[in-house]
Design an enzyme around this catalytic site. Structure first.
Site, short mmCIF file in Angstrom:
data_model
loop_
_atom_site.label_atom_id
_atom_site.label_comp_id
_atom_site.label_asym_id
_atom_site.label_seq_id
_atom_site.Cartn_x
_atom_site.Cartn_y
_atom_site.Cartn_z
N CYS A 167 76.83 119.36 6.95
CA CYS A 167 75.84 120.41 6.41
C CYS A 167 76.00 121.54 7.88
CB CYS A 167 74.60 119.84 6.26
SG CYS A 167 73.37 119.55 7.41
N ASP A 168 76.07 120.93 8.90
CA ASP A 168 76.01 122.18 10.09
C ASP A 168 77.18 123.02 9.75
OD1 ASP A 168 75.55 119.54 10.66
OD2 ASP A 168 75.70 120.01 12.98
N ALA A 169 78.19 122.71 9.12
CA ALA A 169 79.50 123.82 8.88
C ALA A 169 78.96 125.05 8.17
CB ALA A 169 80.44 122.87 8.28
#
Length: 379
Positions: A167-169
């Site tokens: 999800c950081d992406a």
């Protein structure tokens, strides 16, 4: 004058400074500039980062990149010229190149600062390396599953990292791709970003909890009370990323309409998870005995303040949450000037200490400060 005599004079001046000089900054922008100056003075000194690695030293890597993204927000807020000059100097030192791993979102994050620089004095030279890299990504997209499986060779060899399978992406890459379309008029980058954004969302978003799993390894993970594990900074990455992408999309585009709905859904959940002290817990559904944590808190404060200013969130309902978050962030500034309580690099909730700081935490603070200041100006 010798170095020693100069240092002695500076020390004497510091001792003789009036008491009011040590008082906290009065406005969000003053607080942000003060913290930015603190970090700029330590760009080449990692001794203040307890878990610094070779990745931390990379001037084109994601850890430093998020600081520079925050600096662009601060420069946009009408701050001293040195803020803008620092961004331009960084880009020139880096040769305007993204990170070395072409398909890795974390190595694309620094492009957000380059794209800002391209419209603030650096010109088209700041675009060229990013455009060349992104051309390869969109013309020859990676073909792999989004399932996160770490092979024997280690984390870096995980196949799905060629796509946005964590999800950081969704903070690191989409704002750069969409902004590149805006600046060049070539919608290939935006179409690619939206396709991948929704693929990741469909895979990692939990519609029951209105939050994102960090990656597929966490789908079945539960704590000792049977609760799902949703990482605060992980969801902060997504929420902050959405706030950066939405203003770049056409008002009537299906992607914008869908993303606005997602933003409101997440905001409604995030609002309910703020602790009484103004912070969000490292594990969002496990607030009991949780330490302060500023990276997630800063992203939520930023996103919610931006959402109010943009007219997406009711001010009466969400402003108290923003004010509590901003107050908590200010309290996290340590006596030596650092932003404390920043959970170190990881992929899940973890311990955090008052002295813990990091580039990306500072970047998130700068974004939060500028969004709160914009909210103040709207009064």
């Amino acid at each position: 004058m010798t170095f020693r005599s100069f240092a002695q004079i500076m020390l004497a001046c510091a001792i003789a400074a009036p008491a009011h000089a040590a008082q906290p900054a009065r406005t969000p922008i003053e607080a942000a500039v003060k913290l930015a100056d603190w970090q700029l003075a330590r760009l080449d000194d990692l001794s203040h980062i307890p878990s610094a690695t070779d990745e931390t030293r990379k001037t084109r890597g994601w850890e430093q990149a998020v600081f520079w993204v925050g600096m662009t927000a601060l420069a946009n807020a009408g701050t001293p010229p040195r803020i803008k000059e620092a961004i331009l100097a960084m880009g020139q030192r880096n040769g305007w190149k993204p990170g070395d791993n072409l398909y890795f979102a974390d190595d694309q994050a620094i492009a957000q600062a380059y794209l800002w620089a391209a419209t603030h004095g650096a010109g088209k030279d700041a675009l060229a390396p990013t455009r060349a890299a992104f051309d390869t990504v969109v013309d020859k997209p990676a073909v792999t599953t989004l399932a996160f499986a770490i092979p024997p060779q280690g984390y870096g060899a995980t196949e799905c990292l060629k796509r946005w399978c964590w999800c950081d992406a969704l903070f690191m890459a989409p704002p750069a791709f969409v902004e590149l379309s805006r600046q060049t008029g070539d919608d290939r980058y935006m179409r690619f970003a939206m396709k991948e954004f929704w693929a990741t969302t469909d895979f990692l978003f939990d519609p029951a909890e209105h939050l994102y799993y960090r990656d597929s390894r966490f789908f079945e993970r539960r704590d000792d009370k049977g609760r799902k594990q949703f990482w605060s900074r992980g969801n902060g990455w997504v929420f902050g990323g959405i706030a950066r992408v939405l203003p770049l999309l056409a008002q009537d585009s299906p992607d914008r309409i869908r993303m606005e709905a997602l933003f409101k859904e997440m905001a409604a959940k995030i609002k309910t998870l703020q602790k009484l002290d103004g912070y969000w817990a490292p594990s969002l559904l496990a607030p009991e005995n949780a330490p302060p944590e500023t990276s997630g808190t800063a992203f939520y404060t930023y996103g919610l303040a931006w959402g109010i200013k943009a007219g997406l969130l009711p001010r009466a309902e969400y402003e108290p949450v923003v004010r509590k978050g901003w107050s908590a962030l200010q309290k996290a500034i340590q006596p030596d000037g650092r932003l404390g309580w920043v959970q170190q690099v990881g992929d899940r909730p973890d311990k955090v200490a008052a002295s813990d700081t990091q580039y990306y935490g500072v970047g998130a603070f700068l974004m939060a400060a500028t969004a709160v200041a914009a909210l103040d100006a709207q009064r």
